[in-house]
Write a protein that holds these residues in place. Structure first.
Motif, PDB file in Angstrom:
ATOM      1  N   LEU A  42       0.838  -1.204   0.000  1.00 24.21           N
ATOM      2  CA  LEU A  42       0.000   0.000   0.000  1.00 24.21           C
ATOM      3  C   LEU A  42       0.866   1.244   0.000  1.00 24.21           C
ATOM      4  N   THR A  43       0.588   2.149  -0.926  1.00 25.65           N
ATOM      5  CA  THR A  43       1.247   3.447  -0.969  1.00 25.65           C
ATOM      6  C   THR A  43       0.228   4.530  -0.656  1.00 25.65           C
ATOM      7  N   VAL A  44       0.591   5.439   0.231  1.00 26.18           N
ATOM      8  CA  VAL A  44      -0.270   6.555   0.593  1.00 26.18           C
ATOM      9  C   VAL A  44       0.340   7.822   0.018  1.00 26.18           C
ATOM     10  N   GLU A  45      -0.383   8.483  -0.871  1.00 22.52           N
ATOM     11  CA  GLU A  45       0.115   9.687  -1.522  1.00 22.52           C
ATOM     12  C   GLU A  45      -0.601  10.902  -0.963  1.00 22.52           C
ATOM     13  N   THR A  46       0.167  11.935  -0.675  1.00 22.03           N
ATOM     14  CA  THR A  46      -0.376  13.147  -0.074  1.00 22.03           C
ATOM     15  C   THR A  46      -0.227  14.320  -1.018  1.00 22.03           C
ATOM     16  N   ALA A  47      -0.832  15.443  -0.661  1.00 24.43           N
ATOM     17  CA  ALA A  47      -0.875  16.609  -1.546  1.00 24.43           C
ATOM     18  C   ALA A  47       0.514  17.171  -1.760  1.00 24.43           C
ATOM     19  N   GLY A  48       0.994  17.092  -3.023  1.00 17.77           N
ATOM     20  CA  GLY A  48       2.250  17.717  -3.408  1.00 17.77           C
ATOM     21  C   GLY A  48       3.486  17.014  -2.913  1.00 17.77           C
TER      22      GLY A  48
END
Length: 507
Positions: A313-319
């Motif tokens: 699982l990869t969690v991507e955040t704003a910017g």
């Protein structure tokens, strides 16, 4: 507050080496190699080292940082003084890194990343590990005090044990990477950057590599030795076809070693409204994932992991992507575990519905078949040109791939699809490394629908759910490929309507 005195020693040594090498580079550039120049060089080397070391010490003396109620202030510079005030609300990630030597000495490097691209706003070298932990905890608490929590930030995360850190915050252990999972992670994932290690490491084992290549290629018509007389066009192609799998195998071994070292001791925690992870055998790394900034969840399933039911699982955040390297590569929040366990953790972060995918129409599969057939035909054509101009005998060899074209097209089509849920759009793609991207409607920024000339002839289109995550900035957005044009238009309209509804509900 100032950095640890060891920082002065490090800066003095590093700047001193740079100052000492400067006269040497001038000598090389000027191509002046007479006796007088070399005599002058031995005088300038210690002078350059002293000047550089002095500058490094002065930089340490002028560097200061301070925590205020609303900002993290950094003052630096020797000739040009700089004073930066970084508001806590803009701080997105607090990275703490320790090399092997730094771990032995009890020091760390702290980097503050801000929203809007993930650039390092401030870097504190050589501070005490306890001070680094204090800064991490204090900045996290003050950031939470000035930031209004969102729905996703208030959402409770489940899991086992509860602890308290030094600041009194509740710490929840969400995931610990077991040794068996780490070993399988090292085998299942091939890091693309590992392919560069093969040519870089070749000079250290050149004789062994050449001997192995010649031995394995000889049954297929390879040369007995590497010489201008034996390197015919046919021999070169045979060497390439035999050497390519060997290069991939070498890259795979190197990738497995680096992955094992990088993710050893991986642990994911939730501290208040942040996810905090630590990893690394030789170089220990700690980073923060702000839950309120999460844009997209990406489930990764390598082809070797799928039959055994493993996924990451990869969690991507704003910017900014947690642990993002200078190359822009994102890092998994959960490197690898059983798929059901991973889905449970993913739904604890962002509760999405059960996944039932709608595949592209079978016209898309036909399109992929034609594309692969054209690629094989192009390879045969290039081989024929080689036959005509340089005497390459096996110009027809790529034709053996023709039966594989419809099989490859089928699996490409089979592993693509989209799922429209009540609160999320979920999009899937990829065979060798299947990725499933979960995008909440309220995180959508733009909905893009594209259709090139070949898609229009078949009545197909591609829809992209664009968010503010770093993966989208790097061209890896969540996309539904080659769906029916009418379905694409309905999906486009639905996503815009859901986005507007979420914005109105949250205003």
């Amino acid at each position: 507050m100032k950095l640890h005195p060891l920082s002065a020693v490090w800066n003095a040594f590093r700047r001193g080496i740079g100052g000492a090498l400067f006269p040497f580079f001038l000598l090389v550039i000027g191509q002046s190699f007479d006796f007088v120049s070399f005599s002058l060089l031995f005088v300038l080397l210690p002078v350059g080292f002293i000047l550089g070391a002095g500058y490094g010490i002065a930089y340490y003396l002028q560097f200061e940082y301070e925590l205020t109620e609303d900002t993290f202030d950094v003052t630096s510079g020797v000739l040009n003084r700089q004073h930066r005030e970084i508001p806590f609300r803009r701080i997105q990630n607090i990275d703490v890194t320790q090399s092997f030597i730094q771990r032995l000495l009890g020091f760390a490097v702290v980097r503050l990343e801000t929203a809007g691209g993930g650039e390092t706003e401030a870097e504190l070298n050589f501070i005490d590990r306890a001070e680094a932990a204090r800064l991490q905890s204090t900045i996290r608490d003050r950031k939470r005090a000035v930031t209004k929590p969102t729905d996703s930030a208030d959402r409770p995360l489940e899991e086992s044990s509860l602890e308290s850190d030094d600041a009194g915050s509740v710490s929840t252990i969400l995931f610990e990477l077991r040794l068996t999972e780490l070993a399988f992670l090292a085998i299942a994932f091939l890091r693309p950057g590992a392919l560069l290690i093969v040519p870089l490491g070749l000079p250290f084992g050149e004789d062994l590599a050449i001997s192995l290549l010649l031995t394995l290629s000889r049954p297929f018509g390879g040369p007995a030795e590497l010489s201008p007389t034996t390197l015919t066009p046919d021999a070169i192609v045979v060497l390439f076809l035999v050497g390519l799998p060997l290069a991939i195998l070498g890259a795979w071994i190197a990738s497995a070693l680096f992955t094992f070292i990088e993710y050893f001791g991986f642990e994911l925690r939730r501290i208040d409204n942040d996810l905090v992870y630590e990893r690394g055998l030789l170089r220990r790394y700690s980073g923060t994932i702000p839950v309120e900034k999460i844009q997209t969840l990406t489930i990764s399933e390598p082809v070797l992991a799928r039959p055994l039911g493993y996924a990451g699982l990869t969690v991507e955040t704003a910017g900014y992507a947690p642990g993002q390297s200078q190359s822009g590569e994102t890092e998994s929040a959960i490197p690898l575990t059983h798929r059901e366990h991973m889905l449970k953790l993913a739904r604890a972060i962002e509760p999405f519905e059960e996944l039932t995918f709608t595949r592209s129409p079978k016209l898309a599969r036909r399109r992929y078949t034609v594309r692969y057939l054209l690629l094989i035909a192009a390879l045969v054509g290039l081989g024929y040109l080689g036959f005509r101009f340089v005497g390459f005998s096996y110009w027809y060899a790529p034709a053996v791939l023709l039966p594989l074209a419809p099989i490859a097209a089928h699996y490409k089509w089979k592993h693509r699809g989209y799922c429209v849920g009540e609160n999320h759009i979920v999009l899937r793609d990829g065979f060798w490394r299947r990725t499933t991207r979960v995008v909440p409607y309220y995180r959508l920024q733009t909905v893009l629908t594209r259709s090139n000339i070949f898609q229009r002839r078949l009545g197909l289109a591609t829809v992209t759910a664009d968010t503010a995550s770093s993966a989208t900035l790097l061209g890896g957005g969540a996309t539904a490929y080659d769906i029916d044009s009418s379905d694409a238009q309905r999906l486009h309209t639905l996503l815009r309507e859901r986005l507007q509804q979420r914005l109105l509900a949250r205003s």
